[in-house]
Design a protein around this motif. Structure first.
Motif, PDB file in Angstrom:
ATOM      1  N   GLU A 211       7.575  14.947   1.628  1.00  0.00           N
ATOM      2  CA  GLU A 211       7.592  16.276   1.278  1.00  0.00           C
ATOM      3  C   GLU A 211       7.977  16.369  -0.342  1.00  0.00           C
ATOM      4  O   GLU A 211       7.787  17.605  -0.946  1.00  0.00           O
ATOM      5  CB  GLU A 211       8.450  16.963   2.191  1.00  0.00           C
ATOM      6  N   GLU A 212       8.630  15.303  -0.726  1.00  0.00           N
ATOM      7  CA  GLU A 212       8.790  15.552  -2.209  1.00  0.00           C
ATOM      8  C   GLU A 212       7.773  15.110  -2.961  1.00  0.00           C
ATOM      9  O   GLU A 212       7.919  14.858  -4.293  1.00  0.00           O
ATOM     10  CB  GLU A 212      10.162  14.674  -2.353  1.00  0.00           C
ATOM     11  N   GLY A 213       6.818  14.636  -2.503  1.00  0.00           N
ATOM     12  CA  GLY A 213       5.455  13.998  -3.299  1.00  0.00           C
ATOM     13  C   GLY A 213       5.545  12.650  -3.305  1.00  0.00           C
ATOM     14  O   GLY A 213       4.881  11.821  -4.263  1.00  0.00           O
ATOM     15  N   GLY A 214       6.439  12.115  -2.603  1.00  0.00           N
ATOM     16  CA  GLY A 214       6.358  10.470  -2.517  1.00  0.00           C
ATOM     17  C   GLY A 214       5.294   9.827  -2.068  1.00  0.00           C
ATOM     18  O   GLY A 214       4.697  10.344  -1.047  1.00  0.00           O
ATOM     19  N   VAL A 215       4.724   8.836  -2.731  1.00  0.00           N
ATOM     20  CA  VAL A 215       3.574   8.087  -2.275  1.00  0.00           C
ATOM     21  C   VAL A 215       3.911   6.679  -2.625  1.00  0.00           C
ATOM     22  O   VAL A 215       4.457   5.916  -3.387  1.00  0.00           O
ATOM     23  CB  VAL A 215       2.295   8.264  -3.225  1.00  0.00           C
ATOM     24  N   SER A 216       3.598   5.905  -1.275  1.00  0.00           N
ATOM     25  CA  SER A 216       3.942   4.387  -1.271  1.00  0.00           C
ATOM     26  C   SER A 216       2.663   3.560  -0.894  1.00  0.00           C
ATOM     27  O   SER A 216       1.785   4.013   0.269  1.00  0.00           O
ATOM     28  CB  SER A 216       4.927   4.052  -0.312  1.00  0.00           C
ATOM     29  N   HIS A 217       1.990   2.725  -1.421  1.00  0.00           N
ATOM     30  CA  HIS A 217       0.890   1.786  -1.182  1.00  0.00           C
ATOM     31  C   HIS A 217       1.306   0.263  -0.712  1.00  0.00           C
ATOM     32  O   HIS A 217       0.613  -0.403  -0.595  1.00  0.00           O
ATOM     33  CB  HIS A 217       0.013   1.693  -2.517  1.00  0.00           C
ATOM     34  N   PHE A 218       2.618   0.338  -0.356  1.00  0.00           N
ATOM     35  CA  PHE A 218       3.258  -0.933   0.306  1.00  0.00           C
ATOM     36  C   PHE A 218       2.916  -0.949   1.516  1.00  0.00           C
ATOM     37  O   PHE A 218       2.878  -0.130   2.429  1.00  0.00           O
ATOM     38  CB  PHE A 218       4.733  -0.900  -0.037  1.00  0.00           C
ATOM     39  N   ASN A 219       2.321  -2.359   1.767  1.00  0.00           N
ATOM     40  CA  ASN A 219       1.807  -2.582   3.127  1.00  0.00           C
ATOM     41  C   ASN A 219       2.860  -3.839   3.536  1.00  0.00           C
ATOM     42  O   ASN A 219       2.695  -4.783   2.938  1.00  0.00           O
ATOM     43  CB  ASN A 219       0.337  -2.934   3.086  1.00  0.00           C
ATOM     44  N   TYR A 220       3.572  -3.697   4.633  1.00  0.00           N
ATOM     45  CA  TYR A 220       4.250  -4.624   4.879  1.00  0.00           C
ATOM     46  C   TYR A 220       3.910  -6.069   5.329  1.00  0.00           C
ATOM     47  O   TYR A 220       4.279  -7.193   4.761  1.00  0.00           O
ATOM     48  CB  TYR A 220       5.304  -4.244   6.230  1.00  0.00           C
ATOM     49  N   LEU A 221       2.771  -6.229   6.160  1.00  0.00           N
ATOM     50  CA  LEU A 221       2.382  -7.451   6.419  1.00  0.00           C
ATOM     51  C   LEU A 221       1.564  -7.911   5.236  1.00  0.00           C
ATOM     52  O   LEU A 221       1.976  -9.231   4.728  1.00  0.00           O
ATOM     53  CB  LEU A 221       1.503  -7.134   7.709  1.00  0.00           C
ATOM     54  N   ARG A 222       0.686  -7.254   4.531  1.00  0.00           N
ATOM     55  CA  ARG A 222       0.016  -7.944   3.425  1.00  0.00           C
ATOM     56  C   ARG A 222       0.714  -8.216   2.187  1.00  0.00           C
ATOM     57  O   ARG A 222       0.688  -9.545   1.829  1.00  0.00           O
ATOM     58  CB  ARG A 222      -1.102  -6.923   3.076  1.00  0.00           C
ATOM     59  N   ASP A 223       1.703  -7.356   1.723  1.00  0.00           N
ATOM     60  CA  ASP A 223       2.547  -7.464   0.755  1.00  0.00           C
ATOM     61  C   ASP A 223       3.427  -8.719   0.941  1.00  0.00           C
ATOM     62  O   ASP A 223       3.702  -9.552  -0.069  1.00  0.00           O
ATOM     63  CB  ASP A 223       3.170  -6.207   0.230  1.00  0.00           C
ATOM     64  N   ASN A 224       4.103  -8.733   1.906  1.00  0.00           N
ATOM     65  CA  ASN A 224       5.106  -9.728   2.540  1.00  0.00           C
ATOM     66  C   ASN A 224       4.321 -11.319   2.312  1.00  0.00           C
ATOM     67  O   ASN A 224       4.690 -12.206   1.793  1.00  0.00           O
ATOM     68  CB  ASN A 224       5.759  -9.735   3.601  1.00  0.00           C
ATOM     69  N   ALA A 225       3.058 -11.138   3.045  1.00  0.00           N
ATOM     70  CA  ALA A 225       2.244 -12.333   2.778  1.00  0.00           C
ATOM     71  C   ALA A 225       2.101 -12.937   1.641  1.00  0.00           C
ATOM     72  O   ALA A 225       2.103 -13.900   1.223  1.00  0.00           O
ATOM     73  CB  ALA A 225       1.129 -12.146   3.649  1.00  0.00           C
ATOM     74  N   LEU A 226       1.785 -11.880   0.613  1.00  0.00           N
ATOM     75  CA  LEU A 226       1.484 -11.926  -0.756  1.00  0.00           C
ATOM     76  C   LEU A 226       2.774 -12.603  -1.426  1.00  0.00           C
ATOM     77  O   LEU A 226       2.707 -13.746  -2.016  1.00  0.00           O
ATOM     78  CB  LEU A 226       0.990 -10.942  -1.470  1.00  0.00           C
ATOM     79  N   LEU A 227       3.771 -12.257  -1.028  1.00  0.00           N
ATOM     80  CA  LEU A 227       4.998 -12.569  -1.711  1.00  0.00           C
ATOM     81  C   LEU A 227       5.488 -14.160  -1.055  1.00  0.00           C
ATOM     82  O   LEU A 227       6.032 -14.969  -1.944  1.00  0.00           O
ATOM     83  CB  LEU A 227       6.419 -11.704  -1.367  1.00  0.00           C
ATOM     84  N   THR A 228       5.020 -14.383   0.156  1.00  0.00           N
ATOM     85  CA  THR A 228       5.414 -15.634   0.548  1.00  0.00           C
ATOM     86  C   THR A 228       4.550 -16.564   0.071  1.00  0.00           C
ATOM     87  O   THR A 228       5.009 -17.940  -0.301  1.00  0.00           O
ATOM     88  CB  THR A 228       5.296 -15.672   2.268  1.00  0.00           C
TER      89      THR A 228
END
Length: 258
Positions: A211-228
């Motif tokens: 509602e405040e215009g927030g946008v997130s492209h974070f994908n929990y599985l994909r991005d955590n796999a990338l960090l791992t």
């Protein structure tokens, strides 16, 4: 309007952040000159509208990448353009309104006082922060501290920070990683290995609702796999670097100097 800086600029990578991009850019421009934006293959029409803003504002420059390549790639595109133009440092900030534009001058001043360092935002969370994200970054921070032999990195993921441009370009040009969500963490680890001391400054972070215009492209599985995968690579390299890091720490050589 702020005076033009010939050494430090604000660099904003953006991908499909909608209307929030324009308020972010306007807030940054109110604090600093120049501000550069790399639109990373956005399909929401923001790139073309931002170019119209830039046409009326000499302190704003915009690049439109033909397709989405990832945050790290967008930043690298801007860094190379900055180096060609003679800039030595770039403050990166997200386009989604999470980062505090009013702290840009303080971060730039800290960098100008110690240009050999990287000035890192240390996030101060409010009630809007998702608990899962807060806990997850603690894990990443612990690995980062170990990988840098406790060089003093306050937070590995918060992207509001000032980088030395030549050093970061040199690091990214030598290996194929750091092009997407892994950029922020790997950048500070490799800069520390290069001898760039971290300087930490507290900064608020706000997670905006839809509602405040927030946008997130974070994908929990994909991005955590990338960090791992990233931390696995960094730990292997850390073991190889450990003797030299220990020696530099004993001698208080960069990045372990006061």
């Amino acid at each position: 309007m702020p005076a033009v800086s010939r050494t430090h600029l604000v660099l904003i990578p953006s991908y499909n952040t909608g209307e929030r991009l324009f308020s972010t850019v306007s807030a940054a421009r109110a604090q600093w000159n120049p501000v550069w934006v790399v639109v990373d293959g956005s399909t929401d029409g923001t790139g073309e509208r931002l170019q119209q803003m830039a046409a009326a504002d000499p302190g704003l420059r915009v690049w439109l990448l033909p397709h989405n390549q990832g945050k790290g790639s967008a930043v690298l595109h801007g860094l190379r353009a900055a180096q060609e133009a003679g800039y030595t440092h770039a403050l990166t900030m997200d386009s989604d309104g999470q980062h505090p534009a009013d702290l840009i001058p303080a971060f730039m001043q800290a960098s100008q006082a110690r240009p050999e360092t990287m000035v890192l935002g240390r996030p101060v969370f409010d009630a809007s922060a998702p608990l899962l994200r807060v806990r997850g970054r603690k894990v990443s921070n612990s690995w980062t501290q170990l990988e840098t032999l406790f060089a003093g990195i306050g937070d590995s993921l918060y992207g509001f920070r000032v980088y030395p441009v030549p050093a970061l370009i040199a690091i990214m040009s030598r290996q194929p990683w750091m092009r997407r969500f892994d950029f922020d963490t790997e950048a500070v680890v490799r800069l520390a290995w290069r001898g760039v001391k971290p300087v930490n400054i507290d900064a608020p972070v706000k997670y905006l609702t839809a509602e405040e215009g927030g946008v997130s492209h974070f994908n929990y599985l994909r991005d955590n796999a990338l960090l791992t995968w990233m931390h696995t690579r960094l730990m292997i390299e850390f073991v190889l670097r450990l003797p030299s890091l220990l020696l530099r720490r004993v001698r208080r050589a960069p990045p372990f100097q006061r």
